[in-house]
Design an enzyme around this catalytic site. Sequence first.
Site, PDB file in Angstrom:
ATOM      1  CD  GLU A 129      -2.615  -0.953   2.562  1.00 43.28           C
ATOM      2  OE1 GLU A 129      -2.580  -0.110   3.402  1.00 43.28           O
ATOM      3  OE2 GLU A 129      -3.539  -2.143   2.759  1.00 43.28           O
ATOM      4  CG  HIS A 130       0.537   4.188  -2.961  1.00 45.50           C
ATOM      5  ND1 HIS A 130       1.401   4.139  -3.639  1.00 45.50           N
ATOM      6  CD2 HIS A 130      -0.477   3.824  -3.725  1.00 45.50           C
ATOM      7  CE1 HIS A 130       1.061   4.075  -4.856  1.00 45.50           C
ATOM      8  NE2 HIS A 130      -0.281   3.667  -4.819  1.00 45.50           N
ATOM      9  CB  THR A 131       4.369   5.435   2.408  1.00 42.66           C
ATOM     10  OG1 THR A 131       4.594   5.902   3.910  1.00 42.66           O
ATOM     11  CG2 THR A 131       4.732   6.660   1.304  1.00 42.66           C
ATOM     12  CG  ASP A 140       4.972   4.759  -2.050  1.00 43.46           C
ATOM     13  OD1 ASP A 140       4.011   4.927  -2.369  1.00 43.46           O
ATOM     14  OD2 ASP A 140       5.268   4.586  -0.764  1.00 43.46           O
TER      15      ASP A 140
END
Length: 496
Positions: A129-131, A140
């Site tokens: 998942e994106h930070t 990312d």
Amino acid sequence: MVVAILRTRDIKAAVCYWRPRRKNRLAELQQEGLEALLVAFAILVAVALMYFLGSFVSKLQCTEEYCHLLQHKCFFLVFHHDNSASESTRTEVGKPKRRRLLSLDTFRGLSLTVMVFVNYGGGGYWFFEHTPWNGLTIADLVMPWFVFILGTSVALAFSAMLRRGVTRVQLLRKMMWRTVVLLAIGVFFLNYGPADGPLSWSWARIPGVLQRLGFTYFTVALMQTCFSVKDVEKYQNGNWWAPVREIVLYWPEWIIIAVLETIWLCLTFLLLVPGCPRGYLGPGGIGDDGKYPNCTGGAAGYIDKWLLGEDHIYHYPTCKELYKTTQPFDPEGVLGTINSVVMAFFGLQAGKITLLYRKQPLSILKRFLIWAVLLGIISAILTKCTQNEGFIPVNKNLWSLSFVTTLSCFSFILLGLMFYVIDVKNWWDGQPFIYPGMNSFFVYVGHSILGSYFPFNWEMKFPDSHAEPLFQDLLGTSLWVFVAYFLYRKKFFLKI
């Protein structure tokens, strides 16, 4: 009073009872997620080993048949003394063949495959998942890699078209058409789904992934069209700057990139944003002790709202849940697109290096390594080797300068490794990633439009576990790789 005390005791007892159970449940879920990931990894490794073993046996059999045929052919030629046939054979064997850069297709396919898996959910694992704000996860990495590859492809493709006699005016028309198509598909097809109902301009999102790629492509392609050098071979020797000719020959492009980055720095750190400190790079909300709740993204968020309006940018940024933000913020906004152009320019440099030193693979690898080290040093200085305490933290939402230099460093290293393994040593042909890499536009648009339909998605019985989401996301990603392989076998490649 007694009843209240008893109720209080009951609540405390219930809390004491449920706390260890909750911790045990979390531990069980983490253990289950780890087991599911290990099983999936073992299956993928087994499939890869079986594939490579089958390919090795197939090549070995083909080699034996070829040697047998070659021996028979040589005997036939010697027996009949056919000199013309012998000369034609030597000509055919000795003729150099111009190969496609398979490592670039493989790198593109790897980035796209990971992107599809991440967009489908990544099995519910946090590192897919994106930070929320500063920092990096696997999710990312893929978009910057894709932008870097875009720049490299522009260098190689435009050089090939110029050698074929395509004029610069024709190149300009071609790149304008591609840009318009990318922007149109991004705005009218990928920014909303069937569940959103008829598209309305009152809420339509203007920025997006394809829009950013389209603008980035147009800028880099325009620079390459205007300032590309045809006869680079004549500059190989005799000049003191020959060792750095990939920079000197394209000095106007470097000036343009320097101007663009100066604009980004000035707007980011000098623009006065109402209610926010100058140079603010934080998430707003409850971040920074809640001092700047409406300052999400600082100048980047302010410029997007001023230019595009709050209704036309993204309302669910990755920082919304953790930092309780209330302001919309678009990760594909205007300021970030400037640094996207810079990222693609580094990819353009990789393409120029490949073209200038195509007969010297070791020189290509050396220059890739030098660029990786330089960009890595710049990243270390900008971030102070920390996540949040540097001058410019690594931030995917903002596409900060340190984010660009860090991911460009990774890109040079990964492309160099693939170039050595695939194009120099021929140890690997790039399968299976090369198939989506050669049909990237079809796979990306297809997975975006059909991602919410079966068999790519279904209503899960155990959505809180990792096993079923991981199976669903791996299946959906594998199906697109298979579709790309099928199209490759049918020699169908969607291009714009």
